[in-house]
Design a protein around this motif. Sequence first.
Motif, short mmCIF file in Angstrom:
data_model
loop_
_atom_site.label_atom_id
_atom_site.label_comp_id
_atom_site.label_asym_id
_atom_site.label_seq_id
_atom_site.Cartn_x
_atom_site.Cartn_y
_atom_site.Cartn_z
N GLY A 122 -4.19 -6.12 2.92
CA GLY A 122 -4.80 -7.35 2.40
C GLY A 122 -5.10 -8.33 3.53
N ALA B 297 -8.92 -9.75 4.97
CA ALA B 297 -9.19 -11.05 4.37
C ALA B 297 -9.76 -12.05 5.36
N VAL C 117 -2.62 -15.32 2.66
CA VAL C 117 -2.72 -14.04 1.94
C VAL C 117 -1.33 -13.66 1.42
N TYR D 186 -0.11 -13.08 -2.34
CA TYR D 186 0.46 -11.77 -2.68
C TYR D 186 1.78 -11.96 -3.44
#
Length: 437
Positions: free
Chosen positions: A16, A20, A27, A31
């Motif tokens: 991720g 990103a 992030v 998450y």
Amino acid sequence: MIPAARLAALIELLDGVQGAALPADRVAQRYFRERRFIGSKDRNWIGDALFAVGRDLGRLRWRLDRLGRAPDGRALVLAQRHAEGDERSLLESQFSGERYTPAALDADDRALLDGLDGLTGPAAEAMPGWARDNYPDWMEAPLRARFGADLGQAMAAYGERAPLGLRVNLLKASREKAAAALAEEGIETTPMARSPLGLVAGRAALGASPAYRRGLVEVQDEASQLCALACAARPGEQVVDFCAGAGGKSLALAAAMANKGQIHAFDIDARALGELKKRADRAGIRNLQTRRIAAEDDRSGEPLPADLAGRADLVLVDAPCSGSGTWRRNPFARWQLEAADVERQATRQAALLDRASALVRPGGRLFYAVCSVFPVEGEAVVAAFLAANPDFRPRPLDGDWLAETGLKGSGEDGAALVLLPHVHGTDGFFVAAFERA
Ligand SMILES: C[S@@+](CC[C@H](N)C(=O)[O-])C[C@H]1O[C@@H](n2cnc3c(N)ncnc32)[C@H](O)[C@@H]1O
């Protein structure tokens, strides 16, 4: 969570982060927000492991590249665990493919681990500086321009996790009182090395802290605190914070003004200004107004307020920048940056400084700040501004705060403050001061 499940989460998170546009910490926050079942101990472990990969990303990428493997989350975690000395048998048992664990090791993974075995010892000595010191190859020149022979040392300092910095709001409490209030809640702090308003906290869940909610402290890195101190805003002044964002510096300036005079907080981002208003309320600040302005090339928003032209005692331009000073918080960010981005930022910074300078009254002060260590966003912007604006001159930094902090102005005129992670233990930061004739 069992250790293997933590690794599975780390792999997912790394994928991720790498894909990103957002900074890694944002992030990670998202998450974990979306996975409330992950408890705080596991969250801390995964967060630390994410940071450890970020800190070693140059080395890990170089090894994976040599072995022809793309640096996805799985490969990075395998390479990192290998570098940490995890035995093959442990990795076989953790990468088992059972529920909540990473998929079982396959032939490619085993080939990778064999290859990594071969990249230790003398083979590791072939590692180039960018990989060892963890920065993209193209950054060598701009980083050397700032750090020179200390580049390795500086990059090592970026590998230390930034502490949680707090600024005490003198409108509400002294540093001692704020520290005592936090201690009562079980949040231990120590005074910052330089900022007389600063406290350093360990890992604290500040959102739930009554002292924080009552506005006794704000989260702010020491470099930003020193920047606000350098501006030396005085009670009764008309102050413009031209790029106020969510107001870290506005709040510090307002506190220094003891609610007397006026802070005009400008930004193009209405959402950030909304956040600033909430923070100002919490901090008990009554002399601040926010104003959304239009970017130079945007005709849809409000233009610069004509009533302030040539009238401000103090204007701060805390400009958008590459963020190269903040890599202790966002170790992945350097890999998302391209040389052209830095050039673009420098062009924008010059335009912003020029535009904001029109608000300064004769005899007034102008401050330019960036959380960057690249001279092209610092000294070069300053030199171009001075060359094009003969009515401004450098203003040597002064005030009691300088003596208190043990800092000195840098540059020929002592009109700049250059803060560096390996020297000052702060974010990298550049501040320049000017005065209008
Ligand atoms: C470094 S951040 C400011 C951080 C803030 N001063 C603090 O201390 O928390 C830069 C800010 O500049 C704003 N900005 C970008 N372009 C701008 C422009 N043309 N005019 C004014 N502000 C701008 C961004 O929205 C962002 O909030």
